[in-house]
Design a protein around this motif. Structure first.
Motif, PDB file in Angstrom:
ATOM      1  N   LEU A 228      39.569  45.843  38.826  1.00  0.00           N
ATOM      2  CA  LEU A 228      39.708  45.924  37.695  1.00  0.00           C
ATOM      3  C   LEU A 228      38.674  45.511  36.058  1.00  0.00           C
ATOM      4  O   LEU A 228      38.296  46.668  35.318  1.00  0.00           O
ATOM      5  N   LEU A 229      37.897  44.708  36.553  1.00  0.00           N
ATOM      6  CA  LEU A 229      36.535  44.575  35.849  1.00  0.00           C
ATOM      7  C   LEU A 229      35.303  45.853  36.018  1.00  0.00           C
ATOM      8  O   LEU A 229      35.214  46.239  34.961  1.00  0.00           O
ATOM      9  N   GLU A 230      35.804  46.038  37.496  1.00  0.00           N
ATOM     10  CA  GLU A 230      34.761  47.847  37.463  1.00  0.00           C
ATOM     11  C   GLU A 230      34.692  48.679  36.909  1.00  0.00           C
ATOM     12  O   GLU A 230      33.748  49.732  36.804  1.00  0.00           O
ATOM     13  N   ARG A 231      36.034  48.616  36.577  1.00  0.00           N
ATOM     14  CA  ARG A 231      37.035  49.999  35.805  1.00  0.00           C
ATOM     15  C   ARG A 231      36.435  49.759  34.494  1.00  0.00           C
ATOM     16  O   ARG A 231      36.927  50.609  33.663  1.00  0.00           O
ATOM     17  N   GLN A 260      28.016  33.897  38.455  1.00  0.00           N
ATOM     18  CA  GLN A 260      28.111  34.307  37.144  1.00  0.00           C
ATOM     19  C   GLN A 260      29.341  34.451  36.668  1.00  0.00           C
ATOM     20  O   GLN A 260      30.308  34.497  36.675  1.00  0.00           O
ATOM     21  N   THR A 261      29.020  34.690  34.557  1.00  0.00           N
ATOM     22  CA  THR A 261      30.070  35.540  34.603  1.00  0.00           C
ATOM     23  C   THR A 261      30.602  36.663  34.602  1.00  0.00           C
ATOM     24  O   THR A 261      29.523  37.052  35.173  1.00  0.00           O
ATOM     25  N   PRO A 262      31.719  36.984  34.301  1.00  0.00           N
ATOM     26  CA  PRO A 262      32.232  38.556  34.186  1.00  0.00           C
ATOM     27  C   PRO A 262      31.298  39.532  34.199  1.00  0.00           C
ATOM     28  O   PRO A 262      30.809  40.255  34.699  1.00  0.00           O
ATOM     29  N   GLY A 263      31.042  39.372  32.635  1.00  0.00           N
ATOM     30  CA  GLY A 263      30.165  40.242  32.026  1.00  0.00           C
ATOM     31  C   GLY A 263      28.347  39.794  32.737  1.00  0.00           C
ATOM     32  O   GLY A 263      28.077  41.459  32.594  1.00  0.00           O
ATOM     33  N   ARG A 267      26.611  43.258  34.458  1.00  0.00           N
ATOM     34  CA  ARG A 267      25.724  44.381  33.728  1.00  0.00           C
ATOM     35  C   ARG A 267      24.488  43.864  34.540  1.00  0.00           C
ATOM     36  O   ARG A 267      23.223  44.096  33.990  1.00  0.00           O
ATOM     37  N   ARG A 268      24.724  43.605  35.534  1.00  0.00           N
ATOM     38  CA  ARG A 268      23.580  43.248  36.123  1.00  0.00           C
ATOM     39  C   ARG A 268      21.912  44.630  36.429  1.00  0.00           C
ATOM     40  O   ARG A 268      22.903  45.597  36.620  1.00  0.00           O
TER      41      ARG A 268
END
Length: 275
Positions: A228-231, A260-263, A267-268
């Motif tokens: 979900l986060l990758e989308r 790490q946080t999701p953000g 964002r790496r």
């Protein structure tokens, strides 16, 4: 004709189009790059060589009898030879896979694992994908392959592994939780469904997975959040969909597992060596 590793080869060149058609690898290291729908690769299967797969985009999940192994971008799943597994991916994921003859890596790990694919390893895989399928075993091409094999073995492990039970009672519980990560069942609720005491179910979790119920479910929820986060779905929406009452609780759980946080994680920067 000088085919590259990422090409689909035709029968005219006597190398099968499909990996399933291969009786042996044309070289000790063989590569494929594909964009495949889930249903094409989710069926349980096995093969007599090691598989190393990572997603250039999207998220990969490999399922075996012993666990669920998830690789977001910049991580990969290592599947030993002979292990039955199914591969699922997020829609339109671009998967790059390497297949390794067991004779080329006699010291290869005997268990599935998830590893980090750093910039150097990604660049080595990219360079290898430009070689002919029948690359030269000696000289510069052979040296590139050997360095790549060494780096594959040295890749550090990631924590994105969800141990899977074999006990049929606990298996039902885990399948129920996986189907509904946001479910708010307590350990007592789940135990009653299986006609077990809470203490017995707690002991089964430890015996079968090596984790407590709380840790296992938290890992399940964080791993369920990755596609979900990758989308690029909103973190608040993802937190609710995965069973967290607040975004702060979800971020804390994510940081505990991922560091790490999701953000921060999504964002790496890839850097100049990455695609």
């Amino acid at each position: 004709m000088d085919y590259r590793q990422t090409d689909i080869l035709t029968p005219a060149e006597r190398i099968p189009e499909s990996l399933q058609q291969l009786r042996y690898l044309p070289r000790p290291l063989y590569g494929q790059e594909r964009t495949l729908p889930n249903q094409a690769i989710a069926r349980p299967h096995r093969h007599p060589w090691v598989q190393f797969s990572y997603a250039l985009t999207g998220v990969i999940e490999v399922r075996t009898a012993s666990g669920r192994f998830m690789a977001p971008p910049q991580q990969a799943v290592w599947v030993p030879a002979g292990v039955e597994h199914g591969v699922r991916s997020s829609p339109d994921a671009q998967i790059r896979s390497l297949y390794i003859d067991v004779s080329a890596l006699p010291e290869a790990p005997a268990a599935c694992r998830v590893v980090v694919v750093d910039r150097l390893l990604r660049e080595l895989i990219r360079e290898f994908s430009l070689l002919p399928v029948l690359y030269e075993r000696e000289g510069a091409q052979g040296r590139l392959v050997q360095v790549l094999l060494d780096r594959l073995l040295a890749a550090p492990e990631s924590g994105l592994i969800l141990p899977w039970p074999s006990d049929p009672r606990l298996l039902q519980v885990c399948e129920q939780l996986q189907a509904q990560p946001a479910g708010d069942w307590s350990l007592q609720d789940l135990a009653e469904q299986q006609s077990l005491s809470e203490k017995t179910l707690s002991r089964l979790f430890r015996q079968q997975t090596g984790l407590t119920f709380r840790v296992w479910r938290q890992r399940l929820r964080v791993m369920s959040a990755l596609p979900l986060l990758e989308r690029h779905e909103r973190v608040t929406d993802v937190a609710l969909a995965c069973g967290y009452e607040s975004m702060s609780a979800f971020v804390a759980a994510f940081r505990d597992l991922m560091g790490q946080t999701p953000g921060e994680f999504f964002r790496r920067p890839l850097g100049p060596l990455d695609e």
